[in-house]
Design an enzyme around this catalytic site. Structure first.
Site, PDB file in Angstrom:
ATOM      1  N   LYS A  52       0.832  -1.215   0.000  1.00 14.60           N
ATOM      2  CA  LYS A  52       0.000   0.000   0.000  1.00 14.60           C
ATOM      3  C   LYS A  52       0.862   1.258   0.000  1.00 14.60           C
ATOM      4  O   LYS A  52       0.622   2.184  -0.776  1.00 14.60           O
ATOM      5  CB  LYS A  52      -0.936   0.012   1.207  1.00 14.60           C
ATOM      6  CG  LYS A  52      -2.066  -0.983   1.111  1.00 14.60           C
ATOM      7  CD  LYS A  52      -2.922  -0.953   2.371  1.00 14.60           C
ATOM      8  CE  LYS A  52      -4.052  -1.961   2.301  1.00 14.60           C
ATOM      9  NZ  LYS A  52      -4.901  -1.910   3.522  1.00 14.60           N
ATOM     10  N   CYS A  68      -0.853   1.017   5.909  1.00 12.18           N
ATOM     11  CA  CYS A  68      -1.248   0.125   7.019  1.00 12.18           C
ATOM     12  C   CYS A  68      -2.157  -0.975   6.500  1.00 12.18           C
ATOM     13  O   CYS A  68      -2.889  -0.783   5.525  1.00 12.18           O
ATOM     14  CB  CYS A  68      -2.021   0.899   8.077  1.00 12.18           C
ATOM     15  SG  CYS A  68      -1.159   2.295   8.768  1.00 12.18           S
ATOM     16  N   ASP A  69      -2.124  -2.100   7.191  1.00 15.51           N
ATOM     17  CA  ASP A  69      -3.072  -3.169   6.909  1.00 15.51           C
ATOM     18  C   ASP A  69      -3.343  -3.929   8.197  1.00 15.51           C
ATOM     19  O   ASP A  69      -2.465  -4.047   9.041  1.00 15.51           O
ATOM     20  CB  ASP A  69      -2.551  -4.128   5.836  1.00 15.51           C
ATOM     21  CG  ASP A  69      -3.677  -4.998   5.318  1.00 15.51           C
ATOM     22  OD1 ASP A  69      -4.509  -4.481   4.545  1.00 15.51           O
ATOM     23  OD2 ASP A  69      -3.757  -6.167   5.718  1.00 15.51           O
ATOM     24  N   THR A  70      -4.570  -4.424   8.320  1.00 14.58           N
ATOM     25  CA  THR A  70      -4.991  -5.130   9.530  1.00 14.58           C
ATOM     26  C   THR A  70      -5.677  -6.433   9.172  1.00 14.58           C
ATOM     27  O   THR A  70      -6.463  -6.479   8.224  1.00 14.58           O
ATOM     28  CB  THR A  70      -5.967  -4.249  10.348  1.00 14.58           C
ATOM     29  OG1 THR A  70      -5.315  -3.019  10.667  1.00 14.58           O
ATOM     30  CG2 THR A  70      -6.410  -4.941  11.624  1.00 14.58           C
ATOM     31  N   GLY A 105      -0.055  -4.132  10.391  1.00 16.80           N
ATOM     32  CA  GLY A 105       1.254  -3.853   9.820  1.00 16.80           C
ATOM     33  C   GLY A 105       1.308  -2.407   9.379  1.00 16.80           C
ATOM     34  O   GLY A 105       0.300  -1.842   8.954  1.00 16.80           O
TER      35      GLY A 105
END
Length: 188
Positions: A52, A68-70, A105
């Protein structure tokens, strides 16, 4: 210093990112977010966060970009965003009455350096009846959330306990981001 770019169009991430008091703009990153189920959860969220950030950075190389990633990890399964209402019900059924892990992350990319890291928080859910699950899914809230719930929304009523950083659960570990930006000499 130029504005920082948050590689996200999520209204929730933008709202919480504002709490850092930074001059920033948000630009969405167009990547394939489907989970590679063969990756470990920590590697997966770091990889997606980097993808991203890099998708935006490659068009704004003179800026600092944060991606960000969840994901939710429960019962040895990575739970991303539900595909449909039935998938959301299935995910919530897995979480009901159990402990799961939320991984977020983060990737920070500049012209000179990059850092990618993650945070993990344990979340304990109360038991949920089939009716509660159906009603919650019908609210629409679970449909674009990892694990099919929002800790800062209606889903909060099902959370019995959080062990760790609340902001990791909502997809933006603010303190860790702030400390990493400071360590990189980007702000303050």
């Amino acid at each position: 210093m130029d504005k920082i770019i948050l590689a996200s169009e999520s209204p929730r991430r933008k709202e919480y990112f504002s709490l850092l008091g930074l001059d920033y703009e948000a630009i969405g990153a167009n990547i394939d977010e489907r989970a590679n189920k063969s990756m470990a959860p920590d590697d997966l969220v770091e990889d997606l966060a980097y993808q991203k950030a890099y998708a935006v950075f490659k068009n704004h190389r003179n800026r600092t970009v944060i991606g960000c990633d969840t994901i939710v990890y429960a019962a040895n399964e990575i739970l991303g965003k539900p595909a449909d209402e039935e998938d959301a019900k299935r995910m919530l059924g897995i979480l009901s009455g159990k402990t799961h892990f939320v991984y977020t992350g983060v990737s920070i990319i500049t012209e000179k350096m990059s850092r990618t890291f993650h945070n993990v928080t344990e979340v304990v859910f109360c038991d949920m009846s089939d009716e509660e699950i159906s009603t919650y899914v019908k609210s629409g809230e679970p449909m674009d959330k990892a694990g099919a719930y929002a800790a800062q929304g209606f889903g909060s009523k099902f959370i019995k306990e959080i062990r760790g950083d609340f902001f990791t659960v909502i997809g933006l570990p603010l303190s860790q981001i702030y400390q990493e930006l400071k360590a990189m000499g980007i702000m303050i």
